[in-house]
Design a protein around this motif. Sequence first.
Motif, PDB file in Angstrom:
ATOM      1  N   GLY A  92      33.426  54.854  51.928  1.00 36.48           N
ATOM      2  CA  GLY A  92      33.572  56.188  51.373  1.00 36.48           C
ATOM      3  C   GLY A  92      32.391  56.599  50.521  1.00 36.48           C
ATOM      4  O   GLY A  92      31.413  55.866  50.356  1.00 36.48           O
ATOM      5  N   LYS A  93      32.512  57.801  49.968  1.00 35.24           N
ATOM      6  CA  LYS A  93      31.475  58.326  49.085  1.00 35.24           C
ATOM      7  C   LYS A  93      32.138  59.010  47.898  1.00 35.24           C
ATOM      8  O   LYS A  93      33.103  59.753  48.052  1.00 35.24           O
ATOM      9  CB  LYS A  93      30.575  59.324  49.820  1.00 35.24           C
ATOM     10  N   GLY A  94      31.599  58.760  46.700  1.00 36.24           N
ATOM     11  CA  GLY A  94      32.169  59.364  45.504  1.00 36.24           C
ATOM     12  C   GLY A  94      33.537  58.781  45.202  1.00 36.24           C
ATOM     13  O   GLY A  94      33.899  57.688  45.641  1.00 36.24           O
ATOM     14  N   GLY A  95      34.324  59.513  44.431  1.00 35.80           N
ATOM     15  CA  GLY A  95      35.684  59.094  44.150  1.00 35.80           C
ATOM     16  C   GLY A  95      36.610  59.454  45.295  1.00 35.80           C
ATOM     17  O   GLY A  95      36.345  60.383  46.069  1.00 35.80           O
ATOM     18  N   LEU A  96      37.709  58.743  45.399  1.00 43.89           N
ATOM     19  CA  LEU A  96      38.643  58.915  46.510  1.00 43.89           C
ATOM     20  C   LEU A  96      39.076  60.362  46.699  1.00 43.89           C
ATOM     21  O   LEU A  96      39.163  60.855  47.829  1.00 43.89           O
ATOM     22  CB  LEU A  96      39.875  58.031  46.268  1.00 43.89           C
ATOM     23  N   ALA A 110      39.887  60.849  50.741  1.00 41.59           N
ATOM     24  CA  ALA A 110      41.330  60.966  50.962  1.00 41.59           C
ATOM     25  C   ALA A 110      41.628  61.786  52.212  1.00 41.59           C
ATOM     26  O   ALA A 110      42.504  61.435  53.013  1.00 41.59           O
ATOM     27  CB  ALA A 110      41.994  61.595  49.738  1.00 41.59           C
ATOM     28  N   GLU A 111      40.897  62.884  52.389  1.00 43.16           N
ATOM     29  CA  GLU A 111      41.118  63.724  53.561  1.00 43.16           C
ATOM     30  C   GLU A 111      40.820  62.958  54.846  1.00 43.16           C
ATOM     31  O   GLU A 111      41.586  63.021  55.817  1.00 43.16           O
ATOM     32  CB  GLU A 111      40.232  64.968  53.492  1.00 43.16           C
ATOM     33  N   LEU A 112      39.716  62.206  54.860  1.00 44.75           N
ATOM     34  CA  LEU A 112      39.349  61.452  56.055  1.00 44.75           C
ATOM     35  C   LEU A 112      40.358  60.342  56.337  1.00 44.75           C
ATOM     36  O   LEU A 112      40.736  60.111  57.492  1.00 44.75           O
ATOM     37  CB  LEU A 112      37.949  60.863  55.899  1.00 44.75           C
ATOM     38  N   ALA A 113      40.807  59.654  55.287  1.00 44.19           N
ATOM     39  CA  ALA A 113      41.784  58.579  55.469  1.00 44.19           C
ATOM     40  C   ALA A 113      43.086  59.114  56.051  1.00 44.19           C
ATOM     41  O   ALA A 113      43.696  58.491  56.932  1.00 44.19           O
ATOM     42  CB  ALA A 113      42.045  57.879  54.139  1.00 44.19           C
ATOM     43  N   PHE A 141      47.336  55.488  43.278  1.00 43.75           N
ATOM     44  CA  PHE A 141      48.253  55.257  44.394  1.00 43.75           C
ATOM     45  C   PHE A 141      49.294  56.379  44.483  1.00 43.75           C
ATOM     46  O   PHE A 141      49.591  56.881  45.569  1.00 43.75           O
ATOM     47  CB  PHE A 141      48.957  53.914  44.228  1.00 43.75           C
ATOM     48  N   ASP A 142      49.843  56.777  43.361  1.00 42.39           N
ATOM     49  CA  ASP A 142      50.914  57.779  43.360  1.00 42.39           C
ATOM     50  C   ASP A 142      50.398  59.176  43.689  1.00 42.39           C
ATOM     51  O   ASP A 142      51.112  59.993  44.273  1.00 42.39           O
ATOM     52  CB  ASP A 142      51.615  57.807  41.998  1.00 42.39           C
ATOM     53  N   TYR A 143      49.153  59.463  43.324  1.00 40.87           N
ATOM     54  CA  TYR A 143      48.596  60.798  43.549  1.00 40.87           C
ATOM     55  C   TYR A 143      48.371  61.071  45.034  1.00 40.87           C
ATOM     56  O   TYR A 143      48.431  62.215  45.481  1.00 40.87           O
ATOM     57  CB  TYR A 143      47.275  60.933  42.792  1.00 40.87           C
ATOM     58  N   GLY A 144      48.136  60.017  45.786  1.00 40.38           N
ATOM     59  CA  GLY A 144      47.763  60.176  47.193  1.00 40.38           C
ATOM     60  C   GLY A 144      48.948  60.267  48.122  1.00 40.38           C
ATOM     61  O   GLY A 144      49.205  59.349  48.911  1.00 40.38           O
ATOM     62  N   GLU A 145      49.665  61.361  48.073  1.00 37.08           N
ATOM     63  CA  GLU A 145      50.800  61.555  48.972  1.00 37.08           C
ATOM     64  C   GLU A 145      50.306  61.592  50.420  1.00 37.08           C
ATOM     65  O   GLU A 145      49.379  62.319  50.764  1.00 37.08           O
ATOM     66  CB  GLU A 145      51.524  62.855  48.629  1.00 37.08           C
ATOM     67  N   GLY A 146      50.925  60.782  51.262  1.00 38.12           N
ATOM     68  CA  GLY A 146      50.531  60.730  52.663  1.00 38.12           C
ATOM     69  C   GLY A 146      49.468  59.696  52.961  1.00 38.12           C
ATOM     70  O   GLY A 146      49.115  59.488  54.126  1.00 38.12           O
ATOM     71  N   LEU A 147      48.941  59.036  51.923  1.00 37.09           N
ATOM     72  CA  LEU A 147      47.926  58.006  52.121  1.00 37.09           C
ATOM     73  C   LEU A 147      48.567  56.625  52.110  1.00 37.09           C
ATOM     74  O   LEU A 147      49.600  56.408  51.482  1.00 37.09           O
ATOM     75  CB  LEU A 147      46.862  58.085  51.027  1.00 37.09           C
ATOM     76  N   LYS A 148      47.909  55.693  52.792  1.00 38.60           N
ATOM     77  CA  LYS A 148      48.389  54.314  52.816  1.00 38.60           C
ATOM     78  C   LYS A 148      47.392  53.427  52.081  1.00 38.60           C
ATOM     79  O   LYS A 148      46.252  53.269  52.516  1.00 38.60           O
ATOM     80  CB  LYS A 148      48.560  53.825  54.255  1.00 38.60           C
TER      81      LYS A 148
END
Length: 464
Positions: A92-96, A110-113, A141-148
């Motif tokens: 990745g690049k920068g922050g998640l 996050a969008e790419l993941a 972890f909690d902020y990333g809804e839809g991420l694994k």
Amino acid sequence: METLTTPRVMLSGIREGAGKKLLATGLIHELRRRGISISCVVRDSCLLQTAVFRRLAGRYCICLDSHLLDDSQMLYQSYMAGVGADLILVTGKGGLYDGNSPGDLKGSDAELAELTLTPIILLVDGQGWGNSLVALIKGYFDYGEGLKFIGACLNKLKRDNQGCPTPSIDFFNRCLKEASLGELIGAVPAVSLEADLPPADVCQSKVFTSLPRSFFVELGNLVNKFIDIDLLIERAETASSLRLENLTYSPLPRRTRIAVSDDSCFNICFQDNLVLLKYFGAEIVPFSPLADQKIPAGSAGVYLTGGALGEYATAISNNDLMLKAIREFANSGGVIFSEGAASALLCDKYIINGDQYPGVGVIPAAATLKQPKQSYFESITMEDSILGPPGLVLRGIDTREFSLSGPDRAVMVLQMKYPDGEKHFGGFSPGAQIVSSFGFCHMGSNPVVARHLVDACEVNSKLG
């Protein structure tokens, strides 16, 4: 319809400078040492970094940049990255969650993941943290809804007297267990290295991609000691299958040969282009404009990549036989596509720090190296050429490192538009079978261009 089933993982950080590229470099070295076919993907247009990754992995490295590719194109390139690979490593690049604008995840890791269903390892700068680190990781972890998320990895920890990270990984794992966050993938201490990885932006005034082998060995040893690679692979295998409804993977049989410059000087391009050229039937044959004296036999086309002409000007200008070989290839009707500094090499002469050097002489002009100013561009083909008919749109990056006096007798085939609204002709054709640009086009933004280039080479090979 195709399905991406290759195990994959994204290494993303809590911020810029968390150490993603260094750890990715070590992981690539160690995974390949273990006999794993590792396919590298970077989220951005870090062409210098991809040159390093490609040499380490032994496979072309894919650039997924939302400024250049739409979602369907990024999915297509992701599938191509997985063909024949045991594991895809996305750096990745920068922050998640750092997107292109405030509050927007567009253009973020996050969008790419989420788009590619790629599990995430969160890289955290762990120095100075204790139990409070749990709140930070849980928040991500909690902020990333839809991420694994498949775990976190700590980096840049202090070392104890034995050179091990402190606090220990056991300490942090106990903290994480209390919050039901699972165990860490690794905990890596701060390290002082003898070399640096290339910068994010392209610069062709000096070499950034030739690094000592000991640098990679040291990073590989660091990763092997402090990251649980078996656990990483196990969790990468939990990536969900990705159905690509509108994709049919049908590579064409080999039908022509394209020589591609690849040495310590000339190695800068979107490697996605080479993947697409192979897909459409080209055999890719590397050669060195620095060390070789002729173009590989049987080549119907030549792809001259960008490179550190500012550092190798004397060496390449002294290779009279190669300059002559390229000139004769062009004069005999050979197909040539050049980018970046290679286009300066094709000129009558090029000027670096006030010194003039003889070029190939295919482009009737002089190119002068100046300070880089990288930006994105969108271009449109204005004339029929080896890239195809007028009206084709291509996106890419331009370092604006070269100014050109002339060319007087070249047809302008690419009109480039930059984010600030500026337009100019950035691609020209000094001959019917030649297209040169000082920018770097991402053919993944319009794969039909790659097919047209292979078509032109096939016609040339039949005529030859």
